[in-house]
Design an enzyme around this catalytic site. Sequence first.
Site, PDB file in Angstrom:
ATOM      1  N   GLY A  14       0.682  -1.229   0.060  1.00 25.92           N
ATOM      2  CA  GLY A  14       0.129   0.040   0.010  1.00 25.92           C
ATOM      3  C   GLY A  14       0.897   1.364   0.032  1.00 25.92           C
ATOM      4  N   GLY A 109       0.965  -8.151 -10.646  1.00 24.13           N
ATOM      5  CA  GLY A 109       2.183  -8.453 -11.660  1.00 24.13           C
ATOM      6  C   GLY A 109       3.578  -8.663 -10.782  1.00 24.13           C
ATOM      7  N   LYS A 164       0.410 -18.160  -7.646  1.00 21.39           N
ATOM      8  CA  LYS A 164       1.954 -18.281  -7.662  1.00 21.39           C
ATOM      9  C   LYS A 164       2.916 -18.151  -6.300  1.00 21.39           C
ATOM     10  CE  LYS A 164       2.721 -13.910  -6.540  1.00 21.39           C
ATOM     11  NZ  LYS A 164       3.516 -13.526  -5.337  1.00 21.39           N
ATOM     12  N   ARG A 228       8.311 -12.788   0.205  1.00 14.79           N
ATOM     13  CA  ARG A 228       8.010 -13.671   1.684  1.00 14.79           C
ATOM     14  C   ARG A 228       7.632 -15.288   1.659  1.00 14.79           C
ATOM     15  NH1 ARG A 228       5.313  -8.541   2.577  1.00 14.79           N
ATOM     16  NH2 ARG A 228       4.276  -9.222   0.817  1.00 14.79           N
ATOM     17  N   GLU A 254       0.889 -14.530   1.854  1.00 12.18           N
ATOM     18  CA  GLU A 254      -0.280 -15.006   1.715  1.00 12.18           C
ATOM     19  C   GLU A 254      -0.431 -16.684   1.170  1.00 12.18           C
ATOM     20  OE1 GLU A 254      -3.080 -13.377   2.405  1.00 12.18           O
ATOM     21  OE2 GLU A 254      -2.807 -11.289   1.714  1.00 12.18           O
TER      22      GLU A 254
END
Length: 307
Positions: A14, A109, A164, A228, A254
């Site tokens: 962000g 992207g 991904k 990460r 995530e």
Amino acid sequence: MTKTIAILGAGAWGTTLANLARANDHQVRLWSRQGDLSLEDVVKNAEIVLSAISMKGVQDVALSVKSCQVSPQTIFVTATKGLDAKTTRTPSQIWQTEFPDHSVVVLSGPNLSEEISQGLPAATVVASKNTAAAQVVQQVFSSGRFRVYTNSDPVGVELGGTLKNVMAIASGVCDGLHLGTNAKAALVTRGLTEIIRIGKVLGAKTETFYGLSGLGDLLATCNSPLSRNYQVGYQLASGKTLTEILASLPGTAEGVNTCQVLMQISQEQNITMPITEQVYRLLETQVTPKQALDELMLRDTKPEYHQ
Ligand SMILES: NC(=O)C1=CN([C@@H]2O[C@H](COP(=O)(O)OP(=O)(O)OC[C@H]3O[C@@H](n4cnc5c(N)ncnc54)[C@H](OP(=O)(O)O)[C@@H]3O)[C@@H](O)[C@H]2O)C=CC1
Ligand SMILES: O=C(CO)COP(=O)(O)O
């Protein structure tokens, strides 16, 4: 033309997106739970509301925004890469459900925020069913350092960025075990096949996965220690527990949650996802990294289907 933009989520992504928009002279208001500004004040009169909230917060934040005053013309942009644990919805599906009369644009992207913050060049995709809305967002972020393409397959663009992350965990394991370049190439290529297989079932176009938001992001994330998700895999291979890794990880990975949601989808819809399954079993401590490798290498022999 200067736009008024509300960015929700003042984490790594962000903040980076806020800086890109500010560098193009847009008026940016940044909201986070820690910040001084109220959600109401941040979204009021915003022409664009961009969410870079971690997946776990998207549904609640979308509901909170719904109770704020939002202009009927406001374009919603989602930059989150994940799947909702309860409903298996993508972030754009959540925003579109809460704001059915608004345009929703997906921004995704090969965009490791750390590199973009350093001023290194990058490209991204903005995708929407509403081409005009995607073009507005394209203009807001485009610069000599950030090249923005439009696309008309929002779910495909979003799923490329989301799926991904599981492959990035697997790639981190591959590098952490020092399995070599051949193994990594095989993993990423078969990973793309797996992404396309599930992506098609979830409504994406196959060709989208060969673009920046699919193959592009897969290559970036599976090859960078800045990711990460890659770090989770790499550190699992070095013997750390998931709890230890997440405790010291800077920001959100995530792929951990996405992997669980994908296993649920694969079981419900009977989709074969061998790499995702081994990442899941590894995260659940049902296998060691070495056992996960053996499971993948010793599957039944078969022809090389690409989809
Ligand atoms: N970093 C990157 O390179 C990129 C990240 N992304 C995606 O962007 C998303 C955010 O990533 P990133 O910025 O790196 O993550 P960070 O962990 O740095 O930041 C996450 C942000 O989400 C907010 N948040 C988390 N949970 C909630 C909640 N329940 N309610 C409200 N806000 C919440 C956090 O708020 P608070 O500070 O209050 O905790 C914080 O602002 C992820 O989906 C990621 O996959 C996409 C492309 C690149
Ligand atoms: O999505 C990303 C790059 O495009 C960021 O990857 P990580 O969330 O694994 O850091």
